[in-house]
Design a protein around this motif. Structure first.
Motif, short mmCIF file in Angstrom:
data_model
loop_
_atom_site.label_atom_id
_atom_site.label_comp_id
_atom_site.label_asym_id
_atom_site.label_seq_id
_atom_site.Cartn_x
_atom_site.Cartn_y
_atom_site.Cartn_z
N ARG A 191 0.83 -1.20 0.00
CA ARG A 191 0.00 0.00 0.00
C ARG A 191 0.86 1.26 0.00
N SER A 192 1.44 1.59 -1.12
CA SER A 192 2.26 2.80 -1.21
C SER A 192 2.28 3.32 -2.63
N PHE A 193 2.56 4.61 -2.77
CA PHE A 193 2.66 5.23 -4.09
C PHE A 193 3.83 4.62 -4.87
N ALA A 194 4.95 4.42 -4.19
CA ALA A 194 6.13 3.88 -4.86
C ALA A 194 5.87 2.48 -5.39
N ALA A 195 5.16 1.67 -4.61
CA ALA A 195 4.85 0.31 -5.04
C ALA A 195 3.94 0.33 -6.27
N ALA A 196 3.00 1.27 -6.30
CA ALA A 196 2.11 1.39 -7.46
C ALA A 196 2.91 1.71 -8.72
N ALA A 197 3.84 2.65 -8.60
CA ALA A 197 4.66 3.03 -9.76
C ALA A 197 5.52 1.87 -10.23
N ALA A 198 6.14 1.17 -9.29
CA ALA A 198 7.01 0.04 -9.64
C ALA A 198 6.21 -1.09 -10.28
N LEU A 199 5.01 -1.34 -9.76
CA LEU A 199 4.18 -2.42 -10.28
C LEU A 199 3.71 -2.12 -11.70
N VAL A 200 3.29 -0.89 -11.94
CA VAL A 200 2.87 -0.51 -13.29
C VAL A 200 4.04 -0.63 -14.26
N ASP A 201 5.22 -0.22 -13.83
CA ASP A 201 6.40 -0.33 -14.69
C ASP A 201 6.68 -1.80 -15.03
N SER A 202 6.59 -2.68 -14.02
CA SER A 202 6.85 -4.11 -14.26
C SER A 202 5.82 -4.70 -15.21
N GLN A 211 4.23 -8.84 -25.93
CA GLN A 211 3.33 -8.24 -26.91
C GLN A 211 1.89 -8.62 -26.61
N ARG A 212 1.45 -8.29 -25.43
CA ARG A 212 0.12 -8.69 -24.98
C ARG A 212 -0.47 -7.59 -24.10
N ALA A 213 -1.75 -7.74 -23.80
CA ALA A 213 -2.45 -6.76 -22.96
C ALA A 213 -2.15 -7.04 -21.49
N VAL A 214 -2.42 -6.04 -20.66
CA VAL A 214 -2.29 -6.22 -19.21
C VAL A 214 -3.59 -6.83 -18.70
N THR A 215 -3.50 -8.07 -18.27
CA THR A 215 -4.66 -8.83 -17.81
C THR A 215 -4.40 -9.35 -16.39
N VAL A 216 -5.42 -9.95 -15.81
CA VAL A 216 -5.26 -10.53 -14.47
C VAL A 216 -4.20 -11.63 -14.47
N PRO A 217 -4.19 -12.56 -15.44
CA PRO A 217 -3.13 -13.57 -15.45
C PRO A 217 -1.73 -12.96 -15.52
N LEU A 218 -1.57 -11.91 -16.31
CA LEU A 218 -0.27 -11.25 -16.38
C LEU A 218 0.06 -10.60 -15.04
N ALA A 219 -0.92 -9.95 -14.42
CA ALA A 219 -0.70 -9.32 -13.12
C ALA A 219 -0.33 -10.37 -12.08
N ARG A 220 -1.00 -11.52 -12.13
CA ARG A 220 -0.70 -12.60 -11.18
C ARG A 220 0.74 -13.08 -11.36
N ALA A 221 1.15 -13.24 -12.59
CA ALA A 221 2.50 -13.73 -12.87
C ALA A 221 3.56 -12.72 -12.41
N VAL A 222 3.32 -11.43 -12.67
CA VAL A 222 4.28 -10.41 -12.27
C VAL A 222 4.37 -10.33 -10.75
N LEU A 223 3.24 -10.38 -10.07
CA LEU A 223 3.25 -10.33 -8.60
C LEU A 223 3.91 -11.56 -8.00
N ASP A 224 3.74 -12.71 -8.66
CA ASP A 224 4.33 -13.95 -8.15
C ASP A 224 5.78 -14.13 -8.59
N GLY A 225 6.23 -13.29 -9.52
CA GLY A 225 7.61 -13.37 -9.98
C GLY A 225 7.88 -14.57 -10.86
N VAL A 226 6.85 -14.98 -11.63
CA VAL A 226 7.02 -16.13 -12.53
C VAL A 226 6.90 -15.66 -13.98
#
Length: 234
Positions: A191-202, A211-226
């Protein structure tokens, strides 16, 4: 696509107009102070808040309304104050505590600027992440001047603002996301501004690489580091 492509970092330009600033309980006081200029109780104001909280956005709004010269604290020199004030009678100095912590703040120059602002009846806005009392300074006269200045702080974001920040950060990068993506991120991110910026960048980098859209599966993978799934696996 069998191999991930190297994402090209073409940069992005954040929207910094008055209408783009997201006013919320955590930053309403800071926004009101800047809107109140030039009717301040003194010549200077210290604005503090965590990384990514909107300090630079408010500095841009201050510059737009006052014509203030904006300078990084690390670039401030003893020769600079007269030149800066000659431009508009107002100056904004950003990231004072960061410059001080890195040993790049000329404390004598900042002290000179504060005094010159008072003498010329100009205005000065200083920004930092920490309150001025925590800035790692050595010059006693400068410390005394800062303690006497009015100060306003930006607090931690609530869920509504954090959601708006995510949407704005995506929009700044010309990325369209669904409400389900924002809701998913809100429930799992720091819960921070910096985390929001870093997450959007990732997410931006991962989307470009695949070459794909930002979707829930992509968000899940980025958050899980896979490795993000392919579009066929969404």
């Amino acid at each position: 696509m069998s191999e991930a492509q190297l994402p090209l970092d073409l940069g992005h330009r954040p929207a910094l107009s008055a209408g783009d600033f997201l006013v919320a309980p955590c930053n309403a006081d800071a926004h009101a102070w800047l809107q109140r200029w030039p009717v301040w109780p003194g010549a200077a104001l210290v604005l503090t808040g965590p990384a990514g909280s909107g300090k630079t956005h408010l500095v841009h709004l201050f510059g737009a309304s006052s014509g203030a010269a904006v300078i990084s604290a690390a670039d401030l020199t003893v020769e600079a104050p007269p030149r800066l004030l000659a431009q508009a009678g107002a100056v904004a100095v950003e990231d004072c505590d960061q410059a001080a912590a890195a040993g790049r703040l000329d404390e004598a120059a900042l002290f000179h600027l504060i005094n010159l602002v008072r003498e010329t009846r100009g205005h000065l806005l200083l920004t930092g992440r920490e309150v001025a009392a925590r800035w790692p300074l050595r010059l006693a006269d400068l410390i005394s001047r800062l303690r006497a200045m009015p100060a306003v702080a930006i607090g931690a974001p609530d869920d509504a603002l954090l959601a708006s920040v995510l949407v704005k950060q995506f929009s700044d990068r010309q990325i369209k996301v669904g409400e389900e993506v924002v809701s998913y991120l809100l429930g799992r991110m720091e819960r921070s501004f910096a985390a929001a910026a870093a997450l959007v960048d990732s997410l931006d980098r991962a989307a470009l690489a695949g070459q794909r859209a930002v979707t829930v599966p992509l968000a899940r993978a980025v958050l899980d580091g896979v490795t993000p799934p392919t579009d066929e696996e969404d």
